[in-house]
Design a protein around this motif. Structure first.
Motif, PDB file in Angstrom:
ATOM      1  N   ILE A  35       2.098  16.382  22.594  1.00  0.00           N
ATOM      2  CA  ILE A  35       2.234  14.963  22.934  1.00  0.00           C
ATOM      3  C   ILE A  35       0.936  14.264  22.541  1.00  0.00           C
ATOM      4  O   ILE A  35      -0.153  14.808  22.761  1.00  0.00           O
ATOM      5  N   VAL A  36       1.036  13.060  21.959  1.00  0.00           N
ATOM      6  CA  VAL A  36      -0.165  12.307  21.586  1.00  0.00           C
ATOM      7  C   VAL A  36      -0.101  10.875  22.112  1.00  0.00           C
ATOM      8  O   VAL A  36       0.972  10.289  22.254  1.00  0.00           O
ATOM      9  N   ASN A  37      -1.268  10.341  22.393  1.00  0.00           N
ATOM     10  CA  ASN A  37      -1.424   8.962  22.835  1.00  0.00           C
ATOM     11  C   ASN A  37      -1.439   8.054  21.610  1.00  0.00           C
ATOM     12  O   ASN A  37      -2.272   8.220  20.723  1.00  0.00           O
ATOM     13  N   THR A  38      -0.533   7.088  21.541  1.00  0.00           N
ATOM     14  CA  THR A  38      -0.483   6.160  20.397  1.00  0.00           C
ATOM     15  C   THR A  38      -0.873   4.741  20.793  1.00  0.00           C
ATOM     16  O   THR A  38      -0.765   3.817  19.990  1.00  0.00           O
ATOM     17  N   ASN A  39      -1.325   4.551  22.012  1.00  0.00           N
ATOM     18  CA  ASN A  39      -1.472   3.216  22.585  1.00  0.00           C
ATOM     19  C   ASN A  39      -2.736   2.481  22.163  1.00  0.00           C
ATOM     20  O   ASN A  39      -2.824   1.270  22.319  1.00  0.00           O
ATOM     21  N   ASN A  40      -3.736   3.185  21.634  1.00  0.00           N
ATOM     22  CA  ASN A  40      -5.048   2.569  21.435  1.00  0.00           C
ATOM     23  C   ASN A  40      -5.347   2.155  20.003  1.00  0.00           C
ATOM     24  O   ASN A  40      -6.498   1.924  19.654  1.00  0.00           O
ATOM     25  N   ALA A  41      -4.347   2.085  19.154  1.00  0.00           N
ATOM     26  CA  ALA A  41      -4.582   1.853  17.728  1.00  0.00           C
ATOM     27  C   ALA A  41      -4.827   0.381  17.403  1.00  0.00           C
ATOM     28  O   ALA A  41      -4.335  -0.516  18.091  1.00  0.00           O
ATOM     29  N   ARG A  42      -5.595   0.199  16.337  1.00  0.00           N
ATOM     30  CA  ARG A  42      -5.781  -1.130  15.765  1.00  0.00           C
ATOM     31  C   ARG A  42      -5.554  -1.045  14.260  1.00  0.00           C
ATOM     32  O   ARG A  42      -6.015  -0.108  13.613  1.00  0.00           O
ATOM     33  N   VAL A  43      -4.833  -2.024  13.731  1.00  0.00           N
ATOM     34  CA  VAL A  43      -4.581  -2.111  12.299  1.00  0.00           C
ATOM     35  C   VAL A  43      -5.489  -3.205  11.750  1.00  0.00           C
ATOM     36  O   VAL A  43      -5.461  -4.343  12.222  1.00  0.00           O
ATOM     37  N   LYS A  44      -6.304  -2.845  10.738  1.00  0.00           N
ATOM     38  CA  LYS A  44      -7.270  -3.791  10.194  1.00  0.00           C
ATOM     39  C   LYS A  44      -7.046  -3.971   8.700  1.00  0.00           C
ATOM     40  O   LYS A  44      -6.764  -3.015   7.990  1.00  0.00           O
ATOM     41  N   LYS A  45      -7.171  -5.197   8.257  1.00  0.00           N
ATOM     42  CA  LYS A  45      -7.108  -5.492   6.833  1.00  0.00           C
ATOM     43  C   LYS A  45      -8.008  -6.686   6.580  1.00  0.00           C
ATOM     44  O   LYS A  45      -7.727  -7.786   7.054  1.00  0.00           O
ATOM     45  N   GLY A  46      -9.088  -6.449   5.846  1.00  0.00           N
ATOM     46  CA  GLY A  46     -10.082  -7.499   5.710  1.00  0.00           C
ATOM     47  C   GLY A  46     -10.692  -7.786   7.072  1.00  0.00           C
ATOM     48  O   GLY A  46     -11.126  -6.882   7.776  1.00  0.00           O
ATOM     49  N   TYR A  47     -10.674  -9.054   7.471  1.00  0.00           N
ATOM     50  CA  TYR A  47     -11.212  -9.430   8.772  1.00  0.00           C
ATOM     51  C   TYR A  47     -10.107  -9.671   9.794  1.00  0.00           C
ATOM     52  O   TYR A  47     -10.366 -10.137  10.895  1.00  0.00           O
TER      53      TYR A  47
END
Length: 338
Positions: free
Chosen positions: A167-179
């Motif tokens: 099982i993995v935690n997926t809740n803390n992600a951020r998607v970044k592109k440029g600024y």
């Protein structure tokens, strides 16, 4: 003089575009995503390198709000006439950085409730100390704290089935592109780690089931290299790869839903038995016989464009634009003067 002025202007414009291309300090990609790496290569096992082929892998992923449950079913064959014994493992803590043109910044510290089954038997995990494999030379970290490791044995030309659960935690992600930046759930399955096996991997099927009242509209991005199709009745995506030698481009990346400040991963892992029973039910179905339809979903690295995302670039480049305008006016003045 006209020629010199024109060349100077072109040179400044060229330098402007070069600066614009390389001055972006905001690395695009997905940061802090829940994911995993699967490998077998340890220094003492180098003689087994490329001798075992992953002939088939079926990966079952159930996405929930804030976490994912994974079952991997692998068929490995010893392609030699020798008996082989080596360590196989999943790292459970660390950072992976890669993914073609985008960064996949995967934190692996959420890998929980790990189970490994071979020949229908749960295998014991080893307790060893190999700190050199943790890429941390300033502090000794027990091997077993950072990896889930077990022994594998193959007789000559033997085919074995290996099953893995976690099982993995997926809740803390951020998607970044440029600024630009968006908080989302993100899961990454790193197929490129399969490059340690004898290539190619003959076949892989990948199933993503939406749980917890999630719908296909909650999927914000999905890797395109799997030709994913969708079954609306079972809320199930199916993708596949055939005869592939994994590279960063082959990694499975999915972004979905949104982050939740009140989410507790600790509460989730207490339900592991129930969650693993659910994913066993999924893997026992004849999923290849379901009807799937074509679906169009954005690449997982997509983010919305906002004013505040563009603003830092404006602040950085506005002085350059002003200088270019002034230089342009001066050059025109010199040209006309001549």
């Amino acid at each position: 003089m006209k020629k010199i002025g024109s060349q100077l202007l072109l040179g400044i414009i060229f330098m402007f575009f070069i600066n614009k291309a390389y001055s972006n300090a905001a690395q695009p990609g997905i940061w802090n995503a829940g994911g995993t790496v699967f490998t077998m290569l340890y220094p003492e096992d180098s003689l087994s390198f490329k001798k075992v082929q992953m002939q088939q892998e079926n990966i079952y992923i159930q996405l929930y709000k804030g976490f994912a449950v994974v079952k991997g079913v692998y068929w490995f064959r010893n392609t030699t006439n020798d008996s082989l014994r080596f360590k196989m493992g999943y790292p459970t803590n660390g950072i992976y950085a890669g993914g073609d043109n985008y960064l996949n910044h995967v934190t692996l510290d959420s890998l929980s409730q790990f189970k490994i089954r071979v020949k229908n038997n749960l295998l014991p995990l080893l307790k060893e100390a190999h700190p050199e494999l943790n890429n941390n030379y300033k502090k000794t970290i027990p091997f077993s704290d950072n990896w889930k490791v077990w022994n594998m044995e193959f007789t000559p030309n033997e085919l074995q089935k290996v099953e893995v659960y976690f099982i993995v935690n997926t809740n803390n992600a951020r998607v970044k592109k440029g600024y630009e930046s968006e908080s989302k759930n993100a899961f990454i399955y790193l197929l490129e780690s399969g490059s340690v096996w004898k290539n190619p991997i003959k076949h892989g099927d990948f199933y993503i089931e939406l749980m917890d009242e999630l719908n296909d509209s909650d999927i914000k991005g999905l890797s395109s290299g799997f030709d994913f199709k969708y079954n609306d009745k079972h809320k199930l995506f199916k993708g596949s790869k055939v005869n592939f030698s994994p590279t960063p481009k082959d990694n499975l990346v999915v972004t979905y839903y949104k982050d939740d400040d009140k989410f507790s991963f600790e509460n989730i892992i207490q339900q592991s038995d129930y969650l693993f029973t659910n994913i066993d039910k999924l893997s026992s179905l004849s999923l290849e016989g379901f009807t799937y339809s074509n679906t169009k979903i954005r690449e997982p690295y997509h983010v919305k464009t906002t004013f505040w995302g563009v603003f830092p670039a404006l602040v950085i480049f506005l002085p350059i634009v002003i200088i270019l305008v002034i230089v342009f006016i001066i050059i025109i003045w010199f040209i006309k003067k001549e």
